[in-house]
Scaffold this motif. Sequence first.
Motif, PDB file in Angstrom:
ATOM      1  N   UNK A 182       0.840  -1.195   0.000  1.00  0.00           N
ATOM      2  CA  UNK A 182       0.000   0.000   0.000  1.00  0.00           C
ATOM      3  C   UNK A 182       0.871   1.240   0.000  1.00  0.00           C
ATOM      4  N   UNK A 183       0.404   2.280  -0.709  1.00  0.00           N
ATOM      5  CA  UNK A 183       1.155   3.535  -0.808  1.00  0.00           C
ATOM      6  C   UNK A 183       0.207   4.696  -0.528  1.00  0.00           C
ATOM      7  N   UNK A 184       0.472   5.832  -1.135  1.00  0.00           N
ATOM      8  CA  UNK A 184      -0.323   7.030  -0.864  1.00  0.00           C
ATOM      9  C   UNK A 184      -1.769   6.907  -1.316  1.00  0.00           C
ATOM     10  N   UNK A 240      -4.764   3.768  -2.788  1.00  0.00           N
ATOM     11  CA  UNK A 240      -4.990   2.317  -2.802  1.00  0.00           C
ATOM     12  C   UNK A 240      -4.582   1.659  -4.112  1.00  0.00           C
ATOM     13  N   UNK A 241      -4.402   2.440  -5.157  1.00  0.00           N
ATOM     14  CA  UNK A 241      -4.034   1.850  -6.450  1.00  0.00           C
ATOM     15  C   UNK A 241      -2.516   1.742  -6.636  1.00  0.00           C
ATOM     16  N   UNK A 242      -1.732   2.124  -5.611  1.00  0.00           N
ATOM     17  CA  UNK A 242      -0.278   2.083  -5.737  1.00  0.00           C
ATOM     18  C   UNK A 242       0.351   1.275  -4.599  1.00  0.00           C
ATOM     19  N   UNK A 243       1.551   0.775  -4.864  1.00  0.00           N
ATOM     20  CA  UNK A 243       2.356   0.066  -3.867  1.00  0.00           C
ATOM     21  C   UNK A 243       3.710   0.779  -3.780  1.00  0.00           C
ATOM     22  N   UNK A 244       4.418   0.570  -2.666  1.00  0.00           N
ATOM     23  CA  UNK A 244       5.757   1.148  -2.498  1.00  0.00           C
ATOM     24  C   UNK A 244       6.822   0.121  -2.850  1.00  0.00           C
ATOM     25  N   UNK A 290      16.739   4.123  -4.560  1.00  0.00           N
ATOM     26  CA  UNK A 290      15.637   5.079  -4.480  1.00  0.00           C
ATOM     27  C   UNK A 290      14.299   4.361  -4.282  1.00  0.00           C
ATOM     28  N   UNK A 291      13.459   4.909  -3.412  1.00  0.00           N
ATOM     29  CA  UNK A 291      12.095   4.372  -3.301  1.00  0.00           C
ATOM     30  C   UNK A 291      11.241   4.929  -4.443  1.00  0.00           C
ATOM     31  N   UNK A 292      10.196   4.198  -4.800  1.00  0.00           N
ATOM     32  CA  UNK A 292       9.269   4.682  -5.820  1.00  0.00           C
ATOM     33  C   UNK A 292       7.919   4.012  -5.642  1.00  0.00           C
TER      34      UNK A 292
END
Length: 174
Positions: free
Chosen positions: A150-152, A154-158, A166-168
Amino acid sequence: MVTTGTSDLVARRARRVAERVADPELPMLTLADLGVLRGVEVGADGTVVARLTPTYSGCPAMAEMRADVAARLREAGFERVEIRTELDPPWTTEWITPAGRRKLAEHGIAPPGPVRRRPAGPVPLELSVTRRAVSCPRCGSADTEETSRFASTSCKALWRCRGCLEPFEYVKEI
């Protein structure tokens, strides 16, 4: 009375306006880039009808998308505007345009890969998680790892790149 030719011109103009509305969660993309804008038509009474499909059922950004499209159309001089939500067929990441995928990568977000199709019928139980390799949008390395499902939004992952460290974010396939 609006003739068919005039109606087509009005619909094309309205479509151009709606296509430029930015996604509230991914502002580098327009709703057209994201594939959320399904269509824009003009009704017999002159009402501009824009159709949107949420990326997820219950998508928290949907209310803002609807309001933004309606506001932009009214600002462009369209007096009667209706925004409809269409759930069928459901949105899929395959609807993200090539330009949208390029913009995601340019902004450090890995675009989704192809959607894995399942046969019709019962959904098989999967006891292990298998994911495709995700390339780093910054350096292109395939040596990456998921750090959070989960990221910022619900449709994204970290993810994190082991090459450049680098994180993305990564847009999940749907």
